[in-house]
Design an enzyme around this catalytic site. Structure first.
Site, PDB file in Angstrom:
ATOM      1  N   LYS A   1     103.857  10.627  39.584  1.00 52.97           N
ATOM      2  CA  LYS A   1     102.736  10.124  40.387  1.00 52.97           C
ATOM      3  C   LYS A   1     102.581   8.611  40.192  1.00 52.97           C
ATOM      4  O   LYS A   1     102.310   7.880  41.147  1.00 52.97           O
ATOM      5  CB  LYS A   1     101.429  10.833  39.992  1.00 52.97           C
ATOM      6  CG  LYS A   1     101.370  12.315  40.313  1.00 52.97           C
ATOM      7  CD  LYS A   1     101.373  12.631  41.794  1.00 52.97           C
ATOM      8  CE  LYS A   1     100.076  12.315  42.480  1.00 52.97           C
ATOM      9  NZ  LYS A   1     100.092  12.751  43.922  1.00 52.97           N
TER      10      LYS A   1
ATOM     11  N   TYR B   1     105.071  15.020  35.385  1.00 52.46           N
ATOM     12  CA  TYR B   1     104.182  15.001  36.557  1.00 52.46           C
ATOM     13  C   TYR B   1     103.514  13.644  36.705  1.00 52.46           C
ATOM     14  O   TYR B   1     103.596  12.996  37.759  1.00 52.46           O
ATOM     15  CB  TYR B   1     103.112  16.105  36.434  1.00 52.46           C
ATOM     16  CG  TYR B   1     101.929  15.898  37.355  1.00 52.46           C
ATOM     17  CD1 TYR B   1     102.063  16.050  38.738  1.00 52.46           C
ATOM     18  CD2 TYR B   1     100.679  15.511  36.853  1.00 52.46           C
ATOM     19  CE1 TYR B   1     100.980  15.833  39.595  1.00 52.46           C
ATOM     20  CE2 TYR B   1      99.599  15.291  37.690  1.00 52.46           C
ATOM     21  CZ  TYR B   1      99.755  15.446  39.061  1.00 52.46           C
ATOM     22  OH  TYR B   1      98.694  15.224  39.906  1.00 52.46           O
TER      23      TYR B   1
ATOM     24  N   THR C   1      96.231  10.299  40.847  1.00 52.37           N
ATOM     25  CA  THR C   1      95.525  11.038  39.800  1.00 52.37           C
ATOM     26  C   THR C   1      95.162  10.131  38.630  1.00 52.37           C
ATOM     27  O   THR C   1      95.868   9.151  38.362  1.00 52.37           O
ATOM     28  CB  THR C   1      96.420  12.196  39.307  1.00 52.37           C
ATOM     29  OG1 THR C   1      95.859  12.741  38.113  1.00 52.37           O
ATOM     30  CG2 THR C   1      97.839  11.740  38.977  1.00 52.37           C
ATOM     31  N   ASP C   2      94.112  10.503  37.898  1.00 50.36           N
ATOM     32  CA  ASP C   2      93.756   9.729  36.695  1.00 50.36           C
ATOM     33  C   ASP C   2      94.820   9.870  35.604  1.00 50.36           C
ATOM     34  O   ASP C   2      94.866   9.068  34.665  1.00 50.36           O
ATOM     35  CB  ASP C   2      92.373  10.155  36.171  1.00 50.36           C
ATOM     36  CG  ASP C   2      92.271  11.623  35.765  1.00 50.36           C
ATOM     37  OD1 ASP C   2      93.236  12.388  35.985  1.00 50.36           O
ATOM     38  OD2 ASP C   2      91.210  12.019  35.245  1.00 50.36           O
ATOM     39  N   GLU C   3      95.702  10.888  35.739  1.00 44.32           N
ATOM     40  CA  GLU C   3      96.704  11.116  34.683  1.00 44.32           C
ATOM     41  C   GLU C   3      97.708   9.971  34.571  1.00 44.32           C
ATOM     42  O   GLU C   3      98.408   9.857  33.573  1.00 44.32           O
ATOM     43  CB  GLU C   3      97.436  12.439  34.919  1.00 44.32           C
ATOM     44  CG  GLU C   3      96.495  13.618  34.899  1.00 44.32           C
ATOM     45  CD  GLU C   3      97.153  14.951  34.575  1.00 44.32           C
ATOM     46  OE1 GLU C   3      98.333  14.975  34.202  1.00 44.32           O
ATOM     47  OE2 GLU C   3      96.451  15.967  34.701  1.00 44.32           O
TER      48      GLU C   3
HETATM   49  P1  NAD Z   1      98.431  21.968  45.314  1.00 43.27           P
HETATM   50  O1  NAD Z   1      99.587  22.222  44.402  1.00 43.27           O
HETATM   51  O2  NAD Z   1      97.344  22.970  45.430  1.00 43.27           O
HETATM   52  O3  NAD Z   1      98.969  21.686  46.798  1.00 43.27           O
HETATM   53  C1  NAD Z   1     100.112  20.924  47.063  1.00 43.27           C
HETATM   54  C2  NAD Z   1     100.488  21.146  48.525  1.00 43.27           C
HETATM   55  O4  NAD Z   1     101.634  20.308  48.803  1.00 43.27           O
HETATM   56  C3  NAD Z   1     100.930  22.582  48.833  1.00 43.27           C
HETATM   57  O5  NAD Z   1     100.346  23.004  50.049  1.00 43.27           O
HETATM   58  C4  NAD Z   1     102.444  22.497  48.964  1.00 43.27           C
HETATM   59  O6  NAD Z   1     103.003  23.457  49.845  1.00 43.27           O
HETATM   60  C5  NAD Z   1     102.613  21.075  49.483  1.00 43.27           C
HETATM   61  N1  NAD Z   1     103.938  20.515  49.153  1.00 43.27           N
HETATM   62  C6  NAD Z   1     104.544  20.505  47.950  1.00 43.27           C
HETATM   63  N2  NAD Z   1     105.760  19.929  48.064  1.00 43.27           N
HETATM   64  C7  NAD Z   1     105.906  19.559  49.359  1.00 43.27           C
HETATM   65  C8  NAD Z   1     106.933  18.913  50.101  1.00 43.27           C
HETATM   66  N3  NAD Z   1     108.076  18.540  49.511  1.00 43.27           N
HETATM   67  N4  NAD Z   1     106.728  18.663  51.417  1.00 43.27           N
HETATM   68  C9  NAD Z   1     105.581  19.053  52.032  1.00 43.27           C
HETATM   69  N5  NAD Z   1     104.594  19.689  51.386  1.00 43.27           N
HETATM   70  C10 NAD Z   1     104.742  19.937  50.067  1.00 43.27           C
HETATM   71  O7  NAD Z   1      97.859  20.552  44.852  1.00 43.27           O
HETATM   72  P2  NAD Z   1      96.357  20.018  44.806  1.00 43.27           P
HETATM   73  O8  NAD Z   1      95.753  20.402  43.516  1.00 43.27           O
HETATM   74  O9  NAD Z   1      95.690  20.338  46.073  1.00 43.27           O
HETATM   75  O10 NAD Z   1      96.636  18.444  44.729  1.00 43.27           O
HETATM   76  C11 NAD Z   1      96.846  17.697  45.913  1.00 43.27           C
HETATM   77  C12 NAD Z   1      97.126  16.261  45.542  1.00 43.27           C
HETATM   78  O11 NAD Z   1      96.041  15.722  44.783  1.00 43.27           O
HETATM   79  C13 NAD Z   1      98.362  16.068  44.681  1.00 43.27           C
HETATM   80  O12 NAD Z   1      99.014  14.899  45.118  1.00 43.27           O
HETATM   81  C14 NAD Z   1      97.815  15.885  43.269  1.00 43.27           C
HETATM   82  O13 NAD Z   1      98.670  15.062  42.512  1.00 43.27           O
HETATM   83  C15 NAD Z   1      96.501  15.187  43.552  1.00 43.27           C
HETATM   84  N6  NAD Z   1      95.420  15.416  42.587  1.00 43.27           N
HETATM   85  C16 NAD Z   1      95.069  16.682  42.219  1.00 43.27           C
HETATM   86  C17 NAD Z   1      93.994  16.867  41.357  1.00 43.27           C
HETATM   87  C18 NAD Z   1      93.554  18.255  40.942  1.00 43.27           C
HETATM   88  O14 NAD Z   1      92.711  18.381  40.069  1.00 43.27           O
HETATM   89  N7  NAD Z   1      94.067  19.328  41.539  1.00 43.27           N
HETATM   90  C19 NAD Z   1      93.292  15.764  40.861  1.00 43.27           C
HETATM   91  C20 NAD Z   1      93.694  14.473  41.242  1.00 43.27           C
HETATM   92  C21 NAD Z   1      94.750  14.324  42.121  1.00 43.27           C
HETATM   93  O1  DAU Z   2      93.402  14.913  36.021  1.00 43.48           O
HETATM   94  C1  DAU Z   2      93.848  15.242  37.298  1.00 43.48           C
HETATM   95  C2  DAU Z   2      94.900  16.329  37.203  1.00 43.48           C
HETATM   96  O2  DAU Z   2      94.211  17.534  36.890  1.00 43.48           O
HETATM   97  C3  DAU Z   2      95.717  16.480  38.469  1.00 43.48           C
HETATM   98  O3  DAU Z   2      96.461  15.310  38.687  1.00 43.48           O
HETATM   99  C4  DAU Z   2      96.667  17.683  38.358  1.00 43.48           C
HETATM  100  O4  DAU Z   2      97.347  17.890  39.588  1.00 43.48           O
HETATM  101  C5  DAU Z   2      95.844  18.915  38.023  1.00 43.48           C
HETATM  102  O5  DAU Z   2      96.715  20.014  37.826  1.00 43.48           O
HETATM  103  C6  DAU Z   2      95.011  18.676  36.768  1.00 43.48           C
HETATM  104  O6  DAU Z   2      95.864  18.557  35.617  1.00 43.48           O
HETATM  105  P1  DAU Z   2      95.500  19.258  34.212  1.00 43.48           P
HETATM  106  O7  DAU Z   2      96.724  19.414  33.420  1.00 43.48           O
HETATM  107  O8  DAU Z   2      94.348  18.555  33.577  1.00 43.48           O
HETATM  108  O9  DAU Z   2      94.951  20.669  34.794  1.00 43.48           O
HETATM  109  P2  DAU Z   2      95.141  22.187  34.268  1.00 43.48           P
HETATM  110  O10 DAU Z   2      94.206  23.004  35.069  1.00 43.48           O
HETATM  111  O11 DAU Z   2      96.570  22.573  34.212  1.00 43.48           O
HETATM  112  O12 DAU Z   2      94.607  22.102  32.778  1.00 43.48           O
HETATM  113  C7  DAU Z   2      93.302  21.637  32.479  1.00 43.48           C
HETATM  114  C8  DAU Z   2      93.161  21.643  30.966  1.00 43.48           C
HETATM  115  O13 DAU Z   2      93.151  22.998  30.511  1.00 43.48           O
HETATM  116  C9  DAU Z   2      94.318  20.975  30.248  1.00 43.48           C
HETATM  117  O14 DAU Z   2      93.819  20.312  29.091  1.00 43.48           O
HETATM  118  C10 DAU Z   2      95.212  22.131  29.827  1.00 43.48           C
HETATM  119  C11 DAU Z   2      94.240  23.263  29.598  1.00 43.48           C
HETATM  120  N1  DAU Z   2      94.727  24.623  29.872  1.00 43.48           N
HETATM  121  C12 DAU Z   2      95.286  24.856  31.103  1.00 43.48           C
HETATM  122  C13 DAU Z   2      95.765  26.120  31.430  1.00 43.48           C
HETATM  123  C14 DAU Z   2      96.404  26.381  32.768  1.00 43.48           C
HETATM  124  C15 DAU Z   2      94.565  25.646  28.946  1.00 43.48           C
HETATM  125  O15 DAU Z   2      94.036  25.412  27.840  1.00 43.48           O
HETATM  126  N2  DAU Z   2      95.034  26.905  29.266  1.00 43.48           N
HETATM  127  C16 DAU Z   2      95.632  27.166  30.467  1.00 43.48           C
HETATM  128  O16 DAU Z   2      96.056  28.336  30.686  1.00 43.48           O
END
Ligand code: NAD
Ligand code: DAU
Length: 349
Positions: free
Chosen positions: A168, A164, A139-141
């Site tokens: 990562k 988190y 992730t970019d985080e």
């Molecule tokens: P998500 O939370 O929707 O899905 C996570 C999945 O992993 C679920 O199906 C869960 O059951 C499975 N999981 C969790 N713990 C596990 C374990 N111990 N063993 C096996 N399976 C397990 O997450 P997402 O948003 O789809 O993100 C997927 C990946 O991409 C993550 O690694 C996250 O860090 C990364 N990522 C997410 C975003 C985003 O915006 N959502 C952006 C950049 C990177």
């Molecule tokens: O940047 C990549 C990341 O993006 C991934 O690595 C993470 O897995 C993914 O969850 C996401 O992280 P964020 O914290 O950026 O996503 P989230 O949707 O939780 O929040 C997006 C922005 O919105 C953040 O600045 C917090 C804000 N927010 C979020 C929620 C849930 C609110 O203001 N209100 C809310 O209720």
């Protein structure tokens, strides 16, 4: 790619990726390994009906089970999506993030290394040359927060601010070490915020859509001026595919959409699209350690691998909002917990 093992394939991005890879790689078997935590939902894959798709319910921290799955399917490629992914949950429960995101990654790296080292001189290593290909979805985080200007490049120092992102970043360091120490063919991708179908409604966009549809308050953290660089999930999946097929082993690739938006502007866009009043907005206490701005420099992946985002944010959001409107039962099953019942009935959880 003959056998691709995807972890976390029942989650948001993983399920979109499984669907894409089945369609784009007709030669490829896909094994989805998922523990089905609260974020894993088999209803995300209800339309997947292929003899080339296999599901194994397993926790990536369970070494014995993971090794048995690797022995059973002999994957040549591993893509690790499995993670605890929600920043807010990491603030209340950091340990879970460390065990899944760091130790789980190490179990997968070991399982990949074990298969490769098991067969140093036979067909397995000749066929796949450098052993099991491993891609870590990061992730970019991990880069921390930006000020008003600047972009994250692949050489920006890691400076994670939440449990988190710290977990990562730690996992990324292990992946890097397995390349440097054992010569494992690895890649790390670092993507910005994703949106699109099947996203769990704890995340900003599906949460706001769902609350809007139910006339519930929209909780905006702090002043709502935090900036994220939004990318459609299909573009993220296409970028990972590009890294698998054209990326160079050992390299990190940033993935982003050149699409910076303030949270409050996204919330207002959703309200307008659904014809609701801004009176639903409620400013609530800010997230501790809240990163102010993320933005990706995607020059490396666009110039070297020829990937670029296909979606505009406007088009992607229109399609995404329409998807959530068309799939209200999917959302309702999550909110009511019925999706867990479905998973239980399928796998006797
Ligand atoms: P998500 O939370 O929707 O899905 C996570 C999945 O992993 C679920 O199906 C869960 O059951 C499975 N999981 C969790 N713990 C596990 C374990 N111990 N063993 C096996 N399976 C397990 O997450 P997402 O948003 O789809 O993100 C997927 C990946 O991409 C993550 O690694 C996250 O860090 C990364 N990522 C997410 C975003 C985003 O915006 N959502 C952006 C950049 C990177
Ligand atoms: O940047 C990549 C990341 O993006 C991934 O690595 C993470 O897995 C993914 O969850 C996401 O992280 P964020 O914290 O950026 O996503 P989230 O949707 O939780 O929040 C997006 C922005 O919105 C953040 O600045 C917090 C804000 N927010 C979020 C929620 C849930 C609110 O203001 N209100 C809310 O209720």
């Amino acid at each position: 790619m003959k056998t691709l093992l995807v972890t976390g394939g029942a989650g948001f991005i993983g399920s979109n990726f499984v669907r894409r890879m089945l369609a784009e790689h007709p030669e490829c078997e896909i094994v989805n390994v998922d523990a089905l935590t609260y974020a894993g939902n088999l209803e995300n894959l209800l339309d997947v009906d292929s003899a080339r798709y296999h599901f194994e319910r397993a926790d990536i921290r369970d070494r014995e089970r993971v090794e048995a799955i690797f022995d059973k399917y002999e994957p040549d490629t591993v893509v690790n999506f499995a993670a605890e992914s929600h920043v807010d949950r990491s603030i209340t429960e950091p340990e879970l993030f460390l065990t899944t995101n760091i130790l789980g990654t190490q179990v997968l790296l070991d399982a990949a290394k074990r298969r490769w080292k098991l067969y140093p001189d036979d067909k397995y290593s000749r066929e796949f040359k450098a052993g099991v290909r491993y891609l870590q979805v990061s992730t970019d985080e991990v880069y921390g927060a930006l000020g008003k200007t600047g972009l994250f490049t692949e050489s920006t120092p890691l400076a994670p601010n939440s449990p988190y992102s710290a977990s990562k970043a730690s996992a990324d360091m292990m992946v890097r070490a397995y390349h440097s120490t054992y010569g494992m063919p690895v890649n790390i991708t670092r993507c910005s915020n994703n949106y699109g179908p099947y996203q769990f409604p704890e995340k900003l966009i599906p949460l706001m859509i769902n609350n809007c549809l139910n006339d519930k308050p929209l909780p905006v953290y702090g002043d709502g001026m935090q900036i994220r660089d939004w990318l459609h999930v299909a573009d993220h999946c296409a970028a990972i595919d590009a890294v698998l097929t054209r990326g160079e082993a050992g390299e990190v690739y940033n993935i982003g959409g050149n699409n910076e938006m303030a949270n409050i502007d996204i919330v207002k866009l959703i309200l307008r699209a659904l014809g609701k009043s801004e009176d639903l907005i409620v400013y609530v206490q800010d997230r501790p350690g809240h990163d102010r701005r993320y933005a990706i420099d995607n020059t490396k992946i666009t110039s070297l691998l020829g990937w670029s985002p296909a979606y505009t944010f406007e088009g992607g959001m229109k399609e995404t909002i329409a998807w959530y409107l068309d799939n209200r039962a999917w959302m309702e099953h999550i909110v009511s917990g019925a999706y867990m019942e479905y998973c239980r009935s399928m796998y006797s959880l």
